[in-house]
Scaffold this active site. Structure first.
Site, PDB file in Angstrom:
ATOM      1  N   GLU A 132     -18.349  91.419 -14.367  1.00 44.32           N
ATOM      2  CA  GLU A 132     -17.739  90.192 -14.060  1.00 44.32           C
ATOM      3  C   GLU A 132     -16.311  89.990 -14.367  1.00 44.32           C
ATOM      4  O   GLU A 132     -15.668  89.375 -13.823  1.00 44.32           O
ATOM      5  CB  GLU A 132     -18.494  88.959 -15.041  1.00 44.32           C
ATOM      6  CG  GLU A 132     -18.181  87.505 -14.753  1.00 44.32           C
ATOM      7  CD  GLU A 132     -18.633  87.103 -13.312  1.00 44.32           C
ATOM      8  OE1 GLU A 132     -19.421  87.102 -12.856  1.00 44.32           O
ATOM      9  OE2 GLU A 132     -17.248  86.859 -12.726  1.00 44.32           O
TER      10      GLU A 132
ATOM     11  N   LYS B 130      -9.344  93.640  -6.697  1.00 42.02           N
ATOM     12  CA  LYS B 130     -10.137  92.440  -6.794  1.00 42.02           C
ATOM     13  C   LYS B 130     -10.839  92.098  -5.420  1.00 42.02           C
ATOM     14  O   LYS B 130     -12.142  91.629  -5.554  1.00 42.02           O
ATOM     15  CB  LYS B 130      -9.329  91.469  -7.576  1.00 42.02           C
ATOM     16  CG  LYS B 130      -9.021  91.629  -8.962  1.00 42.02           C
ATOM     17  CD  LYS B 130      -8.110  90.752  -9.310  1.00 42.02           C
ATOM     18  CE  LYS B 130      -7.716  91.300 -11.003  1.00 42.02           C
ATOM     19  NZ  LYS B 130      -6.510  90.540 -11.428  1.00 42.02           N
TER      20      LYS B 130
ATOM     21  N   VAL C 182      -8.153  92.508 -24.531  1.00 43.83           N
ATOM     22  CA  VAL C 182      -9.291  92.147 -24.084  1.00 43.83           C
ATOM     23  C   VAL C 182     -10.523  92.727 -25.106  1.00 43.83           C
ATOM     24  O   VAL C 182     -11.367  91.804 -25.628  1.00 43.83           O
ATOM     25  CB  VAL C 182      -9.973  92.846 -22.649  1.00 43.83           C
ATOM     26  CG1 VAL C 182     -11.187  92.311 -22.379  1.00 43.83           C
ATOM     27  CG2 VAL C 182      -8.756  92.390 -21.538  1.00 43.83           C
TER      28      VAL C 182
ATOM     29  N   GLY D 186      -5.931  87.095 -19.557  1.00 43.52           N
ATOM     30  CA  GLY D 186      -5.567  86.804 -20.978  1.00 43.52           C
ATOM     31  C   GLY D 186      -6.864  87.209 -22.101  1.00 43.52           C
ATOM     32  O   GLY D 186      -8.007  87.373 -21.381  1.00 43.52           O
TER      33      GLY D 186
ATOM     34  N   ASP E 117      -3.265  95.041  -7.549  1.00 46.55           N
ATOM     35  CA  ASP E 117      -4.344  94.619  -8.328  1.00 46.55           C
ATOM     36  C   ASP E 117      -5.062  93.430  -7.626  1.00 46.55           C
ATOM     37  O   ASP E 117      -6.450  93.565  -7.613  1.00 46.55           O
ATOM     38  CB  ASP E 117      -3.612  93.916  -9.517  1.00 46.55           C
ATOM     39  CG  ASP E 117      -4.502  93.229 -10.582  1.00 46.55           C
ATOM     40  OD1 ASP E 117      -5.090  94.228 -11.345  1.00 46.55           O
ATOM     41  OD2 ASP E 117      -4.575  92.059 -10.584  1.00 46.55           O
TER      42      ASP E 117
ATOM     43  N   GLY F 248       1.613  88.721 -21.728  1.00 49.87           N
ATOM     44  CA  GLY F 248       0.213  89.418 -21.635  1.00 49.87           C
ATOM     45  C   GLY F 248      -0.555  89.371 -20.333  1.00 49.87           C
ATOM     46  O   GLY F 248      -1.639  89.870 -20.260  1.00 49.87           O
TER      47      GLY F 248
ATOM     48  N   LYS G 170     -10.932  96.618 -13.030  1.00 49.93           N
ATOM     49  CA  LYS G 170     -11.179  96.537 -11.484  1.00 49.93           C
ATOM     50  C   LYS G 170     -10.597  97.544 -11.009  1.00 49.93           C
ATOM     51  O   LYS G 170     -11.116  98.239  -9.835  1.00 49.93           O
ATOM     52  CB  LYS G 170     -10.420  95.119 -11.135  1.00 49.93           C
ATOM     53  CG  LYS G 170      -8.924  95.174 -11.515  1.00 49.93           C
ATOM     54  CD  LYS G 170      -8.570  94.780 -12.614  1.00 49.93           C
ATOM     55  CE  LYS G 170      -7.256  94.556 -13.119  1.00 49.93           C
ATOM     56  NZ  LYS G 170      -6.834  93.719 -14.225  1.00 49.93           N
TER      57      LYS G 170
ATOM     58  N   VAL H 148     -12.981  90.849 -12.002  1.00 48.86           N
ATOM     59  CA  VAL H 148     -12.353  89.730 -11.086  1.00 48.86           C
ATOM     60  C   VAL H 148     -11.996  88.387 -11.588  1.00 48.86           C
ATOM     61  O   VAL H 148     -12.995  87.760 -12.097  1.00 48.86           O
ATOM     62  CB  VAL H 148     -12.864  89.814  -9.844  1.00 48.86           C
ATOM     63  CG1 VAL H 148     -12.325  88.554  -8.748  1.00 48.86           C
ATOM     64  CG2 VAL H 148     -13.159  91.160  -9.118  1.00 48.86           C
TER      65      VAL H 148
ATOM     66  N   GLU I  10       0.236  93.679 -16.158  1.00 49.51           N
ATOM     67  CA  GLU I  10      -0.432  95.212 -16.506  1.00 49.51           C
ATOM     68  C   GLU I  10       0.803  95.802 -17.165  1.00 49.51           C
ATOM     69  O   GLU I  10       2.021  95.337 -16.959  1.00 49.51           O
ATOM     70  CB  GLU I  10      -0.704  95.951 -15.290  1.00 49.51           C
ATOM     71  CG  GLU I  10      -1.967  95.483 -14.382  1.00 49.51           C
ATOM     72  CD  GLU I  10      -3.297  95.130 -15.088  1.00 49.51           C
ATOM     73  OE1 GLU I  10      -3.683  96.186 -15.823  1.00 49.51           O
ATOM     74  OE2 GLU I  10      -3.952  94.179 -15.054  1.00 49.51           O
TER      75      GLU I  10
HETATM   76  P1  NDP Z   1      -4.743  97.176 -23.408  1.00 53.28           P
HETATM   77  O1  NDP Z   1      -3.648  98.148 -23.191  1.00 53.28           O
HETATM   78  O2  NDP Z   1      -4.184  95.849 -24.221  1.00 53.28           O
HETATM   79  O3  NDP Z   1      -5.770  97.871 -24.361  1.00 53.28           O
HETATM   80  C1  NDP Z   1      -6.134  99.133 -24.027  1.00 53.28           C
HETATM   81  C2  NDP Z   1      -7.176  99.651 -25.248  1.00 53.28           C
HETATM   82  O4  NDP Z   1      -7.505 100.817 -24.736  1.00 53.28           O
HETATM   83  C3  NDP Z   1      -6.211  99.843 -26.506  1.00 53.28           C
HETATM   84  O5  NDP Z   1      -7.048  99.662 -27.491  1.00 53.28           O
HETATM   85  C4  NDP Z   1      -5.807 101.393 -26.577  1.00 53.28           C
HETATM   86  O6  NDP Z   1      -5.960 101.889 -27.594  1.00 53.28           O
HETATM   87  C5  NDP Z   1      -7.243 101.971 -25.714  1.00 53.28           C
HETATM   88  N1  NDP Z   1      -7.229 103.001 -24.875  1.00 53.28           N
HETATM   89  C6  NDP Z   1      -6.356 103.074 -23.717  1.00 53.28           C
HETATM   90  N2  NDP Z   1      -6.306 104.589 -23.244  1.00 53.28           N
HETATM   91  C7  NDP Z   1      -7.015 105.314 -24.089  1.00 53.28           C
HETATM   92  C8  NDP Z   1      -7.344 106.469 -24.307  1.00 53.28           C
HETATM   93  N3  NDP Z   1      -6.999 107.317 -23.161  1.00 53.28           N
HETATM   94  N4  NDP Z   1      -8.218 106.983 -25.205  1.00 53.28           N
HETATM   95  C9  NDP Z   1      -8.480 105.997 -26.262  1.00 53.28           C
HETATM   96  N5  NDP Z   1      -8.289 104.667 -26.427  1.00 53.28           N
HETATM   97  C10 NDP Z   1      -7.535 104.282 -25.152  1.00 53.28           C
HETATM   98  O7  NDP Z   1      -5.520  96.602 -22.411  1.00 53.28           O
HETATM   99  P2  NDP Z   1      -6.118  95.210 -21.919  1.00 53.28           P
HETATM  100  O8  NDP Z   1      -7.074  94.959 -23.075  1.00 53.28           O
HETATM  101  O9  NDP Z   1      -5.251  94.369 -21.218  1.00 53.28           O
HETATM  102  O10 NDP Z   1      -7.085  95.719 -20.628  1.00 53.28           O
HETATM  103  C11 NDP Z   1      -8.234  96.398 -20.727  1.00 53.28           C
HETATM  104  C12 NDP Z   1      -8.950  96.326 -19.260  1.00 53.28           C
HETATM  105  O11 NDP Z   1      -9.502  95.124 -19.139  1.00 53.28           O
HETATM  106  C13 NDP Z   1      -8.207  97.081 -18.248  1.00 53.28           C
HETATM  107  O12 NDP Z   1      -8.885  97.726 -17.384  1.00 53.28           O
HETATM  108  C14 NDP Z   1      -7.514  95.612 -17.563  1.00 53.28           C
HETATM  109  O13 NDP Z   1      -7.025  95.863 -16.040  1.00 53.28           O
HETATM  110  C15 NDP Z   1      -8.856  94.752 -17.933  1.00 53.28           C
HETATM  111  N6  NDP Z   1      -8.406  93.524 -17.711  1.00 53.28           N
HETATM  112  C16 NDP Z   1      -7.592  93.067 -18.395  1.00 53.28           C
HETATM  113  C17 NDP Z   1      -7.144  91.573 -18.651  1.00 53.28           C
HETATM  114  C18 NDP Z   1      -6.102  90.887 -19.378  1.00 53.28           C
HETATM  115  O14 NDP Z   1      -5.775  89.702 -19.240  1.00 53.28           O
HETATM  116  N7  NDP Z   1      -5.307  91.954 -20.173  1.00 53.28           N
HETATM  117  C19 NDP Z   1      -7.840  90.542 -17.648  1.00 53.28           C
HETATM  118  C20 NDP Z   1      -8.897  91.022 -16.701  1.00 53.28           C
HETATM  119  C21 NDP Z   1      -9.064  92.713 -16.740  1.00 53.28           C
HETATM  120  P3  NDP Z   1      -4.585 101.539 -28.900  1.00 53.28           P
HETATM  121  O15 NDP Z   1      -5.125  99.957 -29.183  1.00 53.28           O
HETATM  122  O16 NDP Z   1      -4.953 102.504 -29.935  1.00 53.28           O
HETATM  123  O17 NDP Z   1      -3.519 101.687 -28.216  1.00 53.28           O
HETATM  124  N1  HSE Z   2      -2.547  91.734 -14.477  1.00 56.09           N
HETATM  125  C1  HSE Z   2      -3.689  91.001 -14.163  1.00 56.09           C
HETATM  126  C2  HSE Z   2      -3.237  89.686 -13.649  1.00 56.09           C
HETATM  127  C3  HSE Z   2      -4.631  90.632 -15.267  1.00 56.09           C
HETATM  128  O1  HSE Z   2      -2.049  89.302 -13.734  1.00 56.09           O
HETATM  129  O2  HSE Z   2      -4.102  88.822 -13.056  1.00 56.09           O
HETATM  130  C4  HSE Z   2      -5.824  90.184 -14.865  1.00 56.09           C
HETATM  131  O3  HSE Z   2      -6.589  91.088 -14.113  1.00 56.09           O
END
Ligand code: NDP
Ligand code: HSE
Length: 430
Positions: free
Chosen positions: A129, A205, A14, A302, A201, A187, A105, A132, A190
């Site tokens: 936003e 939401k 994200v 995504g 999850d 991707g 979430k 969810v 989780e």
């Molecule tokens: P990722 O695992 O892809 O990214 C997490 C990021 O946070 C990475 O850059 C990681 O660093 C960094 N990070 C994680 N833990 C730590 C820590 N303890 N200290 C410092 N940096 C940290 O997660 P997503 O981008 O997929 O998801 C992010 C959030 O968005 C979550 O809360 C998820 O539930 C929510 N979300 C995700 C969606 C999706 O489609 N992926 C959709 C809707 C919500 P590094 O890159 O160095 O590993």
């Molecule tokens: N793992 C979650 C899903 C990501 O599949 O909907 C978005 O919150």
């Protein structure tokens, strides 16, 4: 303002999308907020990781305080995930008068009310936003778009991974494990997909959605929860035979001020608006007393779709900064929570039983139903060989309390071997 500085907590799926949307839509952002937006710092776990976005590595840091305490950072965007550690970061950001945008979430379902009240004490915005249904603007849809209405029902497909799995199992006959692996590779899932397939999850939401939609604090523990791990190909085939599609449904219903909120695999009539929401797509069906049926549809996960919601929240914060009204938009809940009891929760139920194939078994099953005031809408029997048979039925609407009593009695009934599966059945009725 000459420019607005943003600090990122996280630069993964994200976070990278946020950087790309800010860069590629800078003109539109400038037009709306009147100044450029720049990313000043980004907290990561590993500085030297290969990233999906071109970024000056000098802005990366391993020290959260470089983001949270930097006086030049106006807004903290939290896209790192986790609950407890992240909550501490957001408390620090808010107490240092930084506005917060989060996609988390897991965090908001548990600590949302506490963080929102801390935000307003500090005249800060806290927008979420993206938490969810990813790119679908459902929270603003409920809070602003339907502000004038009284929402009585919400049904959501709010997890992309499970919708992808159920769609591929139903349409392509593929196995659960095979499709889950594909959802992970794409991707949507989780890192640990237990929360996706176990329904947690979606429950998080639904706690957020029902809190906003019904204007009462619904806790995660209030959401009855069943995931899709026990769904079998046979269940999906029987559902199809009866004219239903299975979806993992988040369900929130209000009668008077009494509510039920659940997440469970449910069978939808093929004509139901949610039945045609496939693959990783999400949708939230909302029924309002005045507006009637509405449905919000789109990509629920995504990188770019989720980032769109995050950056739109950023625009919201920036517009508030220009108007000097940050921290004033959150409305506290209007109602005290009152949860329905099982005798107040009515639906049809699908039931699959393995029985001895002998005279009188179907009639004793029928008696158990009628003694509990329930009856069948559809029934079929298939021989399984070796004097065994499978009975599959759908009840008329009955209370959850009666249905659970029926299940207990059936498990003890002579001639019944196993209750193989049960699912809630939903028509298109509001
Ligand atoms: P990722 O695992 O892809 O990214 C997490 C990021 O946070 C990475 O850059 C990681 O660093 C960094 N990070 C994680 N833990 C730590 C820590 N303890 N200290 C410092 N940096 C940290 O997660 P997503 O981008 O997929 O998801 C992010 C959030 O968005 C979550 O809360 C998820 O539930 C929510 N979300 C995700 C969606 C999706 O489609 N992926 C959709 C809707 C919500 P590094 O890159 O160095 O590993
Ligand atoms: N793992 C979650 C899903 C990501 O599949 O909907 C978005 O919150």
């Amino acid at each position: 303002m000459e420019s607005i500085s943003v600090g990122l907590l996280g630069l993964g799926t994200v976070g990278s999308g946020v950087v790309k949307v800010i860069e590629s839509h800078q003109d539109k952002l400038m037009h709306q907020i009147g100044c450029p937006v720049q990313i000043k710092k980004a907290l990561v776990k590993e500085i030297n990781k290969v990233r999906d976005v071109d970024i000056d590595t000098s802005i990366l840091t391993l020290d959260p305080e470089e983001v949270l305490l930097d006086p030049e950072i106006d807004i903290v965007v939290e896209v790192m995930g986790n609950i407890e550690e992240t909550k501490e970061h957001l408390v620090k950001a808010l107490t240092h008068k930084k506005h917060v945008v989060t996609a988390n979430k897991d965090l908001m379902a548990v600590y949302g009310p506490e963080l929102l009240s801390l935000a307003s004490e500090n005249q800060c915005d806290l927008f979420y936003e993206a938490s969810v249904a990813g790119g679908i603007p459902i929270l603003r849809g409920l809070v602003d778009g339907l502000a004038s209405d009284r929402i009585t029902k919400m049904m959501g497909i709010v997890n992309g991974t499970t919708n992808f799995i159920l769609t591929k199992m139903t349409k392509e006959g593929r196995s659960f494990d095979d499709v889950l692996a594909e959802a992970q590779a794409l991707g949507f899932a989780e890192a640990d997909p237990t929360a996706d397939v176990g329904g947690l999850d979606s429950a998080r939401k639904m706690a957020i959605l029902s809190t906003l939609g019904f204007s009462m604090n619904i806790d995660l523990d209030d959401v009855k929860l069943k995931g899709i791990t026990e769904v079998t190909e046979e269940d999906l085939q029987y559902a199809k035979q009866f004219g239903y599609i299975m979806k993992l449904i988040g369900y929130a219903h209000r009668e008077g001020n009494r509510v039920e909120v659940s997440v469970e695999p449910a069978l939808l009539e093929e004509s139901h608006p949610l039945a045609s929401v496939n693959d990783e797509y999400n949708a939230v069906y909302v029924y309002g007393e005045a507006v009637g049926e509405t449905m919000f549809y789109g990509p629920g996960a995504g990188s770019l779709p989720t980032a769109t919601a995050v950056v739109s929240d950023l625009v919201g914060v920036m517009k508030n900064m220009r108007l000097g009204v940050n921290g004033k938009s959150a409305v506290s809940p209007q109602f005290l929570k009152q949860l329905k009891d099982d005798e107040e929760i009515y639906s049809k139920h699908f039931l699959r039983l393995h029985v001895e194939d002998e005279v009188g078994v179907l009639s004793s099953i029928t008696s158990v139903f009628s003694q509990n005031g329930a009856s069948f809408e559809k029934v079929l029997q298939n021989p399984l060989g070796e004097e065994k048979a499978e009975i599959v039925l759908v009840t008329h609407k009955t209370s959850l309390k009666s249905f659970e009593k029926i299940l207990v009695e059936l498990r003890d009934l002579k001639g019944v071997q196993f209750v193989k599966s049960t699912y809630r059945v939903e028509g298109g009725d509001a």
